[in-house]
Design an enzyme around this catalytic site. Structure first.
Site, mmCIF file in Angstrom:
data_model
loop_
_atom_site.group_PDB
_atom_site.id
_atom_site.type_symbol
_atom_site.label_atom_id
_atom_site.label_comp_id
_atom_site.label_asym_id
_atom_site.label_seq_id
_atom_site.Cartn_x
_atom_site.Cartn_y
_atom_site.Cartn_z
ATOM 1 C CB CYS A 81 -1.132 0.032 1.253
ATOM 2 S SG CYS A 81 -2.423 0.863 0.852
ATOM 3 C CG HIS A 126 -4.399 -3.505 2.855
ATOM 4 N ND1 HIS A 126 -3.876 -3.053 3.816
ATOM 5 C CD2 HIS A 126 -4.648 -2.545 2.185
ATOM 6 C CE1 HIS A 126 -3.638 -1.604 3.768
ATOM 7 N NE2 HIS A 126 -4.249 -1.308 2.724
ATOM 8 C CD GLU A 161 -3.154 -6.103 5.569
ATOM 9 O OE1 GLU A 161 -3.749 -5.394 5.517
ATOM 10 O OE2 GLU A 161 -2.044 -6.413 4.775
#
Length: 380
Positions: free
Chosen positions: A258, A349, A351
């Site tokens: 990001c 992202h 995660e």
């Protein structure tokens, strides 16, 4: 349900939406953006990348699962304001500890409900993300508009110092065995699920403040450096860009996501620009050019990288670089892979709390990068 105070939302172009107070009664100003996720509102609210933004949820009903004590992605709620259409009257989930509105009120987050969020989203898509004010203290739209116009825009905003950790700390996963690798993370607004996903690969992460220098990051002799997500305009992050350039010069493995993708891109000589309305949600299709696979991914970014040359590859002072990932909706650059130094990044992202998990392999790619780098170093 108790009666609610009237509330208004005013955009900087003068458009007005009327509704009722939701969360804390008060007034707030920020950049109006929309999130298309059908779930994970708790993770959205506690994502530091949303600092300074008034978030509109496009899903029509919000709050169904309440608020728990496990899913926060940071120490607090960061959004400047919150806009929903239909707040759920009940919270039903086995982990729920309290209602969403109770948590918003406890943390002083000003919101508005009863808004036609579909109309607001369509307006932002046509006109672009813009400054907005939400107030349940006044219904005077003209007066609120003046305060909105006096607020600073997101372009040019340096916000990472407001969300970063004040002191370094080390994340140790509960029940984790001996670490195989160590990573130094530059906290530009890191989410908690990132060190969790690293820990699942045997990585111990030490998180450093955004102002950390190269010597700070390398003081523990980490195997790699991680550049986190975060809020604001990446064009303001000159210090972090110079740190990244020095890491590349020293041949330290680097992985960014990001905001960290934009930092790496700038270190490689690319410029950044502001997207019209950004990517925010958990349903963005991205092509991984290295594998030919399409991933459904979680996004939260209002800025993007602008390649200096057309095509898939470009030359830098650090060697050749591949534009490794692209968004299939609008061709935005979604990832970079350096071919001559050990570094790569993605704009989205991996995660992905709370999902999807198509991009989780990117953490495996980090361990492979570390292993390759160590092997090459020992062979040298």
């Amino acid at each position: 349900m108790s009666s609610r105070a009237p509330a208004i939302l005013v955009l900087e172009d003068g458009r007005v939406f009327r509704g009722e107070a939701y969360g804390s009664v008060g007034e707030t100003v920020g950049e109006a953006v929309f999130n298309t996720g059908m779930t994970a509102y708790q993770e959205t609210l506690t994502d530091p990348s949303y600092f300074g933004q008034v978030v509109c949820q496009t899903a029509p009903q919000i709050g169904n699962t309440g608020w728990n004590d496990e899913d926060d992605e940071s120490r607090r709620i960061w959004v400047a304001g919150y806009v929903v259409r239909d707040p759920s009257r009940i919270a039903s989930n086995w982990r729920s500890k309290r209602g969403l509105e109770d948590e918003l009120a406890a943390q002083g987050i000003v919101g508005i409900c009863g808004v036609d969020t579909r109309a607001l989203t369509r307006h932002l898509r046509e006109s672009g993300a813009m400054r907005a004010g939400v107030s349940s203290r006044t219904t005077d739209a003209d007066a609120l508009l003046q305060r909105v116009l006096a607020a600073p825009p997101m372009a040019g905003a340096n916000l990472v110092e407001a969300v970063t950790t004040p002191e370094p700390y080390t994340y140790v996963a509960e029940g984790a065995g001996p670490a195989k690798y160590t990573v130094a993370a530059l906290d530009l607004g890191i989410k908690r699920n990132t060190p969790r996903r690293l820990a699942a690969r045997g990585i111990t992460t030490t998180v450093h403040p955004a102002g950390a220098g190269v010597d700070d990051l390398l003081s523990g002799e980490p195997d790699a450096v991680f550049l986190s997500n975060g809020p604001g305009d990446p064009a303001t992050a000159d210090a972090q860009v110079e740190v990244t350039r020095e890491l590349l010069r020293r041949g330290v493995p680097v992985f960014g996501i990001c905001f960290g993708n934009q930092i790496l891109g700038r270190a490689l000589g690319l410029d950044t620009y502001k997207l019209k309305y950004g990517h925010r949600g958990i349903n963005q299709p991205v092509l991984d050019r290295r594998t030919g696979k399409v991933e459904v991914t979680s996004h939260n970014h209002g800025f993007a990288l602008a390649p200096t040359e057309p095509g898939e590859y470009f030359e830098t002072e650090f060697g050749r670089v591949q534009v490794s990932h692209v968004c299939l909706n609008d061709d935005v650059v979604e990832g970079l892979t350096c071919l001559d130094v050990p570094a790569y990044s993605v704009q989205y992202h991996p995660e992905a709390a709370g999902g999807p998990h198509d991009a989780d392999y990117l953490f495996d790619r980090l361990t492979a990068l570390i292993d390759d780098h160590e092997g090459n170093r020992l062979d040298a």
